[in-house]
Design a protein around this motif. Structure first.
Motif, short mmCIF file in Angstrom:
data_model
loop_
_atom_site.label_atom_id
_atom_site.label_comp_id
_atom_site.label_asym_id
_atom_site.label_seq_id
_atom_site.Cartn_x
_atom_site.Cartn_y
_atom_site.Cartn_z
N VAL A 110 37.55 23.75 12.92
CA VAL A 110 36.35 23.85 12.08
C VAL A 110 36.07 25.34 11.89
CG1 VAL A 110 33.91 23.28 11.89
CG2 VAL A 110 35.49 21.68 12.99
N ILE A 111 36.11 25.79 10.65
CA ILE A 111 36.05 27.22 10.35
C ILE A 111 34.80 27.54 9.54
CG2 ILE A 111 37.29 29.15 9.26
CD1 ILE A 111 39.86 27.40 9.53
N CYS A 112 33.98 28.46 10.05
CA CYS A 112 32.79 28.93 9.33
C CYS A 112 32.02 27.74 8.76
CB CYS A 112 33.18 29.90 8.22
SG CYS A 112 33.98 31.39 8.84
N ARG A 183 26.26 13.29 17.35
CA ARG A 183 27.52 12.58 17.59
C ARG A 183 28.65 13.51 18.07
NH1 ARG A 183 28.01 7.72 14.94
NH2 ARG A 183 29.85 7.50 16.29
N LEU A 184 28.37 14.80 18.18
CA LEU A 184 29.44 15.74 18.51
C LEU A 184 30.12 15.44 19.84
CD1 LEU A 184 27.79 19.12 17.41
CD2 LEU A 184 29.64 17.90 16.24
N ALA A 185 29.35 14.98 20.81
CA ALA A 185 29.91 14.74 22.14
C ALA A 185 30.97 13.65 22.14
CB ALA A 185 28.80 14.38 23.12
N SER A 186 31.03 12.85 21.08
CA SER A 186 32.02 11.76 21.04
C SER A 186 33.39 12.24 20.54
CB SER A 186 31.52 10.64 20.12
OG SER A 186 31.50 11.06 18.76
N ILE A 187 33.49 13.48 20.09
CA ILE A 187 34.76 13.98 19.56
C ILE A 187 35.76 14.15 20.70
CG2 ILE A 187 35.91 15.96 18.46
CD1 ILE A 187 33.41 16.34 16.76
N THR A 188 36.91 13.55 20.54
CA THR A 188 37.96 13.62 21.57
C THR A 188 39.16 14.45 21.13
OG1 THR A 188 38.88 11.54 20.76
CG2 THR A 188 37.30 11.41 22.58
N ALA A 189 39.30 14.72 19.85
CA ALA A 189 40.45 15.50 19.38
C ALA A 189 40.34 16.93 19.91
CB ALA A 189 40.47 15.53 17.85
N PRO A 190 41.47 17.55 20.29
CA PRO A 190 41.42 18.98 20.64
C PRO A 190 40.80 19.77 19.49
CG PRO A 190 43.56 18.04 21.16
CD PRO A 190 42.82 16.98 20.39
N THR A 191 39.77 20.54 19.79
CA THR A 191 38.95 21.14 18.73
C THR A 191 38.87 22.65 18.87
OG1 THR A 191 37.60 19.13 18.54
CG2 THR A 191 36.66 21.16 17.66
N LEU A 192 39.12 23.34 17.77
CA LEU A 192 39.00 24.79 17.68
C LEU A 192 37.86 25.12 16.72
CD1 LEU A 192 40.07 27.77 17.99
CD2 LEU A 192 41.53 27.28 16.01
N LEU A 207 28.57 27.58 15.19
CA LEU A 207 29.84 27.17 15.81
C LEU A 207 29.68 27.04 17.32
CD1 LEU A 207 32.19 26.74 13.79
CD2 LEU A 207 30.60 28.48 12.97
N ARG A 208 28.86 27.90 17.90
CA ARG A 208 28.61 27.79 19.35
C ARG A 208 27.96 26.45 19.68
NH1 ARG A 208 25.73 33.03 19.07
NH2 ARG A 208 27.35 34.61 18.84
N GLU A 209 27.08 26.00 18.82
CA GLU A 209 26.42 24.72 19.04
C GLU A 209 27.44 23.58 19.11
OE1 GLU A 209 22.45 22.56 17.30
OE2 GLU A 209 23.84 23.41 15.82
N ILE A 210 28.43 23.63 18.22
CA ILE A 210 29.49 22.61 18.25
C ILE A 210 30.33 22.76 19.51
CG2 ILE A 210 31.48 21.66 17.03
CD1 ILE A 210 30.32 22.87 14.44
N ALA A 211 30.70 24.00 19.84
CA ALA A 211 31.53 24.24 21.02
C ALA A 211 30.85 23.75 22.30
CB ALA A 211 31.86 25.73 21.13
N ASP A 212 29.54 23.94 22.37
CA ASP A 212 28.81 23.50 23.56
C ASP A 212 28.80 21.97 23.69
OD1 ASP A 212 28.22 26.09 24.28
OD2 ASP A 212 26.21 26.10 23.41
N ALA A 213 28.89 21.28 22.57
CA ALA A 213 28.79 19.81 22.59
C ALA A 213 30.14 19.11 22.70
CB ALA A 213 28.07 19.33 21.34
N VAL A 214 31.21 19.74 22.22
CA VAL A 214 32.52 19.09 22.19
C VAL A 214 33.30 19.50 23.44
CG1 VAL A 214 34.69 18.80 20.94
CG2 VAL A 214 32.54 19.03 19.68
N SER A 215 33.57 18.56 24.30
CA SER A 215 34.23 18.83 25.57
C SER A 215 35.62 19.43 25.35
CB SER A 215 34.34 17.54 26.37
OG SER A 215 35.04 17.75 27.58
#
Length: 371
Positions: A110-112, A183-192, A207-215
């Protein structure tokens, strides 16, 4: 069906690339050809942008609607599971796919972009303005919204000017309604996550908000990058994407150990010096993290190819190592012998003679160790 462009081998792992609002797949011009060395790259255009028909979208559209277009495109190409990277609105599509269709997404970048775009009001106002006045007023400010001062990409600015106003406004409707934070915490795909530190539209905090939620996700912040980072900083974005789509961090070393065994890799690591460290890293990332990790061929098949190549070039020290690897990958002594016999025909009898001597010694050592 969205307009699209395909690059790379048909047998390579598929990678879909999504664009930002107002651009076409030309946003990926400096990156897609490089990614196509290892992937089947499929770039797509938003409705009414680039070559996509405007009637693919309607007023009141959602990101889910755009995601369905992407899935329909993948289905039409026979692509069941794919890696995905997207910028801004294209990134939002990727988040939606990873949340609602996890079985389709093998890895995500996920970019910008953002899990929300600062509420609905700004986008509702922009949609209304575009429906009323067209895109010309927005085109004038494109460079300041997309790039750092003094930088531009005329092709992308022209794409903005040529976009269909109705389809653009409908994409604004989709951004207005988008909020997937819950719903971000449900993402299981390796995420950058890739953020541009100078991005006024989706600053790094998004982007930090997403990173904090996606394991297990990874966040990369690019100094000097604005909203359209793939156009402004293509080398930095390409480096991050290559590392990510080659596999989860450490995958190269994991595969290397699977094939060669812990004892061999431990010895190689113990012999590593500052002089050889970069070469060892290169081998782990490229040979093991990309080539051997590619599921197109099994490890067993790759062992047979590797044995043949080593005989052809007379690399007998390496051959001994890969005879051991072939046994780890399931080849029997008889099958290894059959591979070497075939090299007598295509690589020459003297080469095969030396290869049989090496293999016989290695197999005898393995039998002795087993006894």
């Amino acid at each position: 069906m969205p307009h699209h462009r395909i690059e790379g081998p048909a047998t390579a792992p598929p990678l879909l690339l999504g664009p930002s609002l107002g651009t076409s797949y030309a946003l990926w011009d400096k990156i897609a050809p490089e990614l196509s060395v290892t992937h089947r790259v499929i770039r797509w255009d938003l409705p009414g942008h680039g070559g996509s028909a405007p009637d693919l979208i309607r007023p009141g559209a959602t990101v889910a609607d755009l995601a369905e277009l992407v899935l329909a495109l993948a289905d039409s190409l026979g692509v069941d599971r794919f890696a995905y990277a997207g910028v801004s609105l294209g990134g939002a599509v990727g988040l939606h796919l990873a949340v609602h269709h996890p079985e389709r997404v093998s890895a995500l970048a996920v970019i910008c972009s953002s899990a929300h775009f600062n509420g609905s009001k700004p986008w509702e106002e922009r949609a209304e303005r575009v429906r009323r006045e067209g895109l010309d007023p927005l085109v004038e400010s494109a460079d300041s919204r997309w790039f750092t001062p003094g930088f531009t990409v005329p092709r992308l600015v022209q794409d903005h000017r040529d976009a269909d106003p109705g389809a653009y406004a409908a994409c604004c409707d989709a951004l207005a309604a988008f909020d997937i934070r819950g719903r971000l915490a449900s993402i299981t795909a390796p995420t950058l996550l890739i953020a541009g530190r100078e991005d006024p539209a989706t600053p790094p905090a998004h982007l930090r908000e997403i990173a904090d939620a996606v394991s297990g996700s990874t966040l990369v912040e690019l100094p000097g990058a604005s909203h359209l980072a793939p156009a402004l900083c293509p080398t930095a974005v390409l480096t991050a994407l290559r590392a990510h789509f080659a596999g989860v961090p450490g995958r190269g070393m994991e595969v290397r150990r699977e094939v060669l065994g812990d004892a061999h890799v431990d010895r190689a690591q113990a012999r590593q010096t500052p002089f050889t460290a970069r070469f060892q890293d290169f081998i782990s990332r490229y040979a093991w993290g990309e080539i051997w990790a590619d599921p197109t061929l099994s490890h067993r098949e790759r062992s047979m190819i590797t044995l043949t190549a080593l005989v052809a070039h007379g690399h007998y020290d390496e051959l001994a190592m890969h005879v051991r690897a072939a046994r780890r990958n399931g080849l029997t002594p008889e099958e290894i012998g059959a591979v070497l016999l075939q090299t007598a025909v295509y690589c020459g009898v003297p080469a095969a003679n030396s290869a049989f001597a090496v293999a016989q010694r290695v197999l005898a050592e393995e039998d002795g160790a087993g006894g």
